[in-house]
Design a protein around this motif. Structure first.
Motif, mmCIF file in Angstrom:
data_model
loop_
_atom_site.group_PDB
_atom_site.id
_atom_site.type_symbol
_atom_site.label_atom_id
_atom_site.label_comp_id
_atom_site.label_asym_id
_atom_site.label_seq_id
_atom_site.Cartn_x
_atom_site.Cartn_y
_atom_site.Cartn_z
ATOM 1 N N MET A 92 0.647 -1.242 0.073
ATOM 2 C CA MET A 92 -0.086 -0.025 -0.195
ATOM 3 C C MET A 92 0.944 1.200 -0.135
ATOM 4 N N GLU A 100 1.837 8.606 -6.686
ATOM 5 C CA GLU A 100 1.949 10.079 -6.541
ATOM 6 C C GLU A 100 2.941 10.771 -7.401
ATOM 7 N N LEU A 155 1.791 19.272 5.494
ATOM 8 C CA LEU A 155 0.195 19.343 4.851
ATOM 9 C C LEU A 155 0.079 21.099 4.988
ATOM 10 N N THR B 19 -11.214 2.845 -8.313
ATOM 11 C CA THR B 19 -10.002 4.024 -8.157
ATOM 12 C C THR B 19 -10.301 5.394 -8.505
ATOM 13 N N ASP B 21 -8.783 8.649 -8.821
ATOM 14 C CA ASP B 21 -7.286 9.125 -8.831
ATOM 15 C C ASP B 21 -7.402 10.692 -9.811
ATOM 16 N N LEU B 52 -8.611 2.088 -4.395
ATOM 17 C CA LEU B 52 -7.451 3.169 -4.519
ATOM 18 C C LEU B 52 -7.706 4.594 -4.479
ATOM 19 N N ASP B 54 -5.785 8.860 -4.620
ATOM 20 C CA ASP B 54 -4.527 9.459 -4.597
ATOM 21 C C ASP B 54 -4.925 10.959 -4.235
ATOM 22 N N SER B 55 -4.021 11.796 -4.063
ATOM 23 C CA SER B 55 -4.011 13.185 -3.760
ATOM 24 C C SER B 55 -5.073 13.794 -4.522
ATOM 25 N N VAL B 58 -8.458 12.842 -3.230
ATOM 26 C CA VAL B 58 -8.753 13.192 -2.115
ATOM 27 C C VAL B 58 -9.096 14.870 -2.194
ATOM 28 N N GLN B 83 -6.197 0.970 1.560
ATOM 29 C CA GLN B 83 -5.330 2.165 1.342
ATOM 30 C C GLN B 83 -6.039 3.391 1.536
ATOM 31 N N ALA B 86 -5.676 4.479 4.967
ATOM 32 C CA ALA B 86 -4.320 4.730 5.317
ATOM 33 C C ALA B 86 -3.983 6.273 4.862
ATOM 34 N N ILE B 87 -4.657 6.643 3.619
ATOM 35 C CA ILE B 87 -4.395 7.956 3.096
ATOM 36 C C ILE B 87 -5.419 8.935 3.868
ATOM 37 N N LEU B 90 -3.317 9.505 7.331
ATOM 38 C CA LEU B 90 -1.970 10.181 6.738
ATOM 39 C C LEU B 90 -2.345 11.853 6.890
ATOM 40 N N LEU B 91 -3.580 11.966 6.009
ATOM 41 C CA LEU B 91 -3.544 13.668 5.864
ATOM 42 C C LEU B 91 -4.614 14.070 7.017
#
Lengths: 201, 103
Positions: A92, A100, A155, B19, B21, B52, B54-55, B58, B83, B86-87, B90-91
């Protein structure tokens, strides 16, 4: 820029640090190379390859089945076999960081126009004689516009809509290096360690 | 990426699969924009089948949250795992969107 930028959440890691300058004998021969157009449409192909490489070269799953745990503790675990099952977190985190990185090159480097290619190398490195730890090195090379990966250390605010990509990369891999060219090379390094599991009596 | 929208009274359930993204987020934008245009005040995003993110993905969801909150609405998230979870952790977005672990 003449030298590589190197940074990461754990770097410098001293003796634990994986380095591409290590003797090549410590690098598994199974280096994977891939070349794709520098466009988002090709990211999924690259992600699948990197994800598969994680399974081949990453750590064994932390809680293996008893028979696997037994084999890990025996001579049957061939020293040249650094692959095996890996933790979900490892896949992951590597896949997220790689995605990214690819985004950055395709969107900002090539401006979304696929005007160049992205060359990808996945290099497994064993760090000890027992192959119980190691690193996965992923190099992305492009000829688009360079970027400054030293930014976005934190961030941007509580509700970010942008600027999160580099933060994710730096959070999910142990080292990030960037050498501006052209060609430019962005290197991601993720360390792994096989968790010791005692087989049942 | 696939998505389905169901409205029940004032509540909207938007289910996003696959996904989300940089490539697929633009496909979702018109649906998110429509929620804002219609002034939907109670939006729940079902991400239980999101594999999935990604930024960019998000960013699209955060943009929705900001715009809905601007007129007094709320966006909740359910089913986040693996995943995407987790993102979000994290953010630190799991603290921002109601209904998440650690919120």
């Amino acid at each position: 820029m003449t030298g590589p930028l190197s940074f990461g959440k754990n770097s410098p890691r001293g003796g634990e640090s994986c380095s591409l300058e290590q003797p090549f004998a410590r690098v598994c021969c199974a280096v994977i190379t891939l070349s794709v157009p520098g466009a988002l449409e090709f990211r999924d192909v690259a992600v699948r390859v990197v994800g598969a490489a994680c399974k081949l070269f990453g750590p064994h799953r932390g809680d293996p089945a008893p028979e696997l745990a037994a084999s890990l503790g025996s001579a049957q675990h061939a020293p040249d076999k650094i692959g095996g099952e890996l933790s979900d977190d490892f896949v992951m985190q590597v896949v997220s960081a790689f995605s990214e990185a690819f985004n950055n090159l395709a969107i900002h480097g090539y401006g979304g126009k696929a005007s160049g290619r992205i060359e990808i190398e996945v290099i497994p490195i064993a760090s000890d004689a027992d192959d119980k730890s190691g690193s996965l090195v992923i190099k992305l090379t492009d000829t688009g516009a360079p970027f400054d990966p030293s930014g976005h250390l934190e961030l941007p605010d509580e509700l970010p809509e942008r600027g999160m990509g580099l933060f994710i990369i730096r959070s999910f891999v142990d080292e990030v290096r960037y050498v501006a060219g052209p060609p430019h090379t962005l290197t991601l390094v993720k360390h792994w360690t096989v968790r010791k599991t005692t087989p049942p009596p | 990426m696939g998505h389905t929208r169901n409205d029940t009274g004032d509540d909207t359930l938007l289910k996003i699969d696959g996904t989300l993204d940089a490539l697929t987020a633009p496909e979702l934008r018109p649906t998110l924009d429509a929620l804002v245009t219609e002034g939907r005040k109670s939006v729940t995003l079902d991400l239980s089948n999101l594999r999935l993110i990604d930024s960019s993905g998000v960013g699209a969801l955060v943009s929705l949250l900001k715009r809905v909150r601007a007129y007094g609405g709320e966006v909740r998230i359910s089913g986040l795992r693996d995943q995407p979870l987790a993102i979000f952790k994290l953010l630190q977005l799991n603290r921002v969107f109601p209904g998440q672990p650690g919120a």
